[in-house]
Design a protein around this motif. Structure first.
Motif, PDB file in Angstrom:
ATOM      1  N   ALA A   1       0.928  -1.210   0.038  1.00 31.88           N
ATOM      2  CA  ALA A   1      -0.053  -0.045   0.108  1.00 31.88           C
ATOM      3  C   ALA A   1       0.971   1.146  -0.014  1.00 31.88           C
ATOM      4  O   ALA A   1       0.797   1.998  -0.773  1.00 31.88           O
ATOM      5  N   GLU A   2       2.250   1.264   0.935  1.00 33.09           N
ATOM      6  CA  GLU A   2       2.657   2.385   0.973  1.00 33.09           C
ATOM      7  C   GLU A   2       3.649   2.558  -0.348  1.00 33.09           C
ATOM      8  O   GLU A   2       3.680   3.721  -0.859  1.00 33.09           O
ATOM      9  N   ARG A   3       4.258   1.549  -0.775  1.00 28.71           N
ATOM     10  CA  ARG A   3       4.967   1.549  -1.947  1.00 28.71           C
ATOM     11  C   ARG A   3       3.974   2.069  -3.194  1.00 28.71           C
ATOM     12  O   ARG A   3       4.434   2.724  -3.927  1.00 28.71           O
ATOM     13  N   ALA A   4       2.990   1.565  -3.357  1.00 24.06           N
ATOM     14  CA  ALA A   4       1.983   1.820  -4.570  1.00 24.06           C
ATOM     15  C   ALA A   4       1.489   3.292  -4.223  1.00 24.06           C
ATOM     16  O   ALA A   4       1.541   4.044  -5.308  1.00 24.06           O
ATOM     17  N   ALA A   5       1.205   3.811  -3.124  1.00 20.36           N
ATOM     18  CA  ALA A   5       0.794   5.256  -3.029  1.00 20.36           C
ATOM     19  C   ALA A   5       2.167   6.305  -3.216  1.00 20.36           C
ATOM     20  O   ALA A   5       1.883   7.221  -3.833  1.00 20.36           O
ATOM     21  N   ARG A   6       3.330   6.033  -2.779  1.00 26.90           N
ATOM     22  CA  ARG A   6       4.141   6.601  -3.001  1.00 26.90           C
ATOM     23  C   ARG A   6       4.530   6.752  -4.589  1.00 26.90           C
ATOM     24  O   ARG A   6       5.083   7.669  -5.049  1.00 26.90           O
TER      25      ARG A   6
ATOM     26  N   THR B   1      -2.264  11.158  -2.607  1.00 30.64           N
ATOM     27  CA  THR B   1      -2.648   9.912  -3.464  1.00 30.64           C
ATOM     28  C   THR B   1      -2.979   8.671  -2.474  1.00 30.64           C
ATOM     29  O   THR B   1      -2.226   8.722  -1.366  1.00 30.64           O
ATOM     30  N   ALA B   2      -4.060   8.099  -2.343  1.00 32.36           N
ATOM     31  CA  ALA B   2      -4.674   7.174  -1.149  1.00 32.36           C
ATOM     32  C   ALA B   2      -4.911   5.795  -1.804  1.00 32.36           C
ATOM     33  O   ALA B   2      -5.370   5.611  -2.709  1.00 32.36           O
ATOM     34  N   VAL B   3      -4.230   5.008  -1.140  1.00 29.07           N
ATOM     35  CA  VAL B   3      -4.509   3.533  -1.183  1.00 29.07           C
ATOM     36  C   VAL B   3      -4.771   2.762  -0.056  1.00 29.07           C
ATOM     37  O   VAL B   3      -4.149   2.854   1.100  1.00 29.07           O
ATOM     38  N   ALA B   4      -5.705   1.951  -0.083  1.00 25.80           N
ATOM     39  CA  ALA B   4      -6.251   1.144   1.131  1.00 25.80           C
ATOM     40  C   ALA B   4      -6.643  -0.133   0.557  1.00 25.80           C
ATOM     41  O   ALA B   4      -6.877  -0.457  -0.385  1.00 25.80           O
ATOM     42  N   ALA B   5      -6.175  -1.430   1.403  1.00 22.13           N
ATOM     43  CA  ALA B   5      -6.331  -2.713   1.203  1.00 22.13           C
ATOM     44  C   ALA B   5      -7.460  -3.092   1.934  1.00 22.13           C
ATOM     45  O   ALA B   5      -7.613  -2.809   3.432  1.00 22.13           O
TER      46      ALA B   5
ATOM     47  N   ALA C   1      -2.471   3.760   3.186  1.00 25.15           N
ATOM     48  CA  ALA C   1      -1.457   4.881   2.837  1.00 25.15           C
ATOM     49  C   ALA C   1      -2.009   5.765   2.110  1.00 25.15           C
ATOM     50  O   ALA C   1      -2.367   5.886   1.234  1.00 25.15           O
ATOM     51  N   ASN C   2      -1.736   7.175   2.827  1.00 18.35           N
ATOM     52  CA  ASN C   2      -2.014   8.479   1.976  1.00 18.35           C
ATOM     53  C   ASN C   2      -0.742   9.074   2.039  1.00 18.35           C
ATOM     54  O   ASN C   2      -0.136   9.649   2.937  1.00 18.35           O
TER      55      ASN C   2
END
Length: 271
Positions: free
Chosen positions: A17-22, A109-113, A123-124
């Motif tokens: 999540a953090e890697r994709a958001a970054r 940029t926001a990503v949630a599993a 991760a935002n």
């Protein structure tokens, strides 16, 4: 139905999540303040090539590790609803596009599993602000440091934000939301990006945020998880635990939740 412990075990989903958001945030930030063309998606909504490119980058990063997971995304042809069973990802490449195209730094940029409809990590990334918010099963963090909601319990010391934009023909509801806030609390803020507002509640910068409308999951799921993991409370307009398909959203530090909920219900004169 997927086994929650099996799907969410370990730190792999949090890391992805953090890697994709970054990765998505880097794509968006590279195009920020470059005079990028703006397209209208609707009467009150806009999109840019940066939104689409960032979303593709986020999805590519997720599918390197989880090629078969469903993806719920704002742009292009991704699905728009959160599945009730199994693992999925809920993403917003640029939450706060209106800020983005006005060269305002408040966007994320926001990503949630999610597993079986419930978030398990998020991760935002706010690259123009220099902040990365994350949450996992153990807690919530800003730039790697643990965060908690504020302990303010006196409305006369509280700052509250209306969030999730009202359509132009519903600005009377926006006006009622503002009135409900300023007559109950010390101050009001409007950021223009829910996925920045919700982590700000989680970190104690705001005591609450409210809306009466049904928000999109990509605007909310990641940030809601952060508020909860930081010790806050999030409900719908009836005071029930908020879900991705709820109507209304009231997120608070918990100590002022009843007051925030009353303000949100006043928008539609429910009390």
């Amino acid at each position: 139905m997927a086994d929650r412990d099996e799907v969410a075990a370990g730190s792999d989903r949090a890391a992805v999540a953090e890697r994709a958001a970054r990765a998505g945030a880097r794509v968006a930030y590279d195009r920020f303040r470059t005079g990028i063309p703006v397209e209208a998606k609707g009467e009150d909504d806009v999109v840019t090539e940066a939104d689409r490119a960032a979303q593709r980058t986020v999805i590519d990063a997720i599918r390197e590790t989880y090629p078969d997971d469903a993806v719920v995304g704002e742009e292009e042809a991704e699905r728009k609803t959160v599945p009730e069973e199994g693992p999925a990802w809920v993403i917003d490449p640029i939450d706060g596009t209106h800020n983005y195209v006005r060269d305002i730094r408040i966007w994320a940029t926001a990503v949630a599993a999610v597993v079986d409809g419930e978030p398990v990590t998020a991760a935002n990334v706010c690259p123009a602000l220099g902040d990365v918010y994350t949450a996992d099963t153990d807690g919530a963090y800003r730039n790697g440091d643990p965060i908690t909601v504020s302990d303010v319990s006196d409305p006369r010391r509280a700052a509250v934000a209306p969030t999730i934009w009202w359509e132009f023909d519903a600005r009377d509801e926006y006006a009622r939301a503002c009135e409900a806030i300023v007559t109950r609390f010390a101050d009001m803020r409007r950021f223009g990006a829910a996925q920045v507002v919700l982590p700000t509640v989680a970190a104690g910068g705001l005591e609450a945020t409210i809306t009466n409308i049904r928000p999109n999951p990509w605007d909310t799921v990641a940030g809601v998880f952060m508020v909860r993991q930081a010790g806050g409370r999030v409900t719908d307009l009836d005071g029930n635990r908020w879900r991705h398909d709820s109507t209304g959203l009231v997120a608070s530090n918990g100590a002022l939740h009843d007051e925030a909920l009353a303000a949100a219900r006043e928008i539609e004169d429910l009390d």
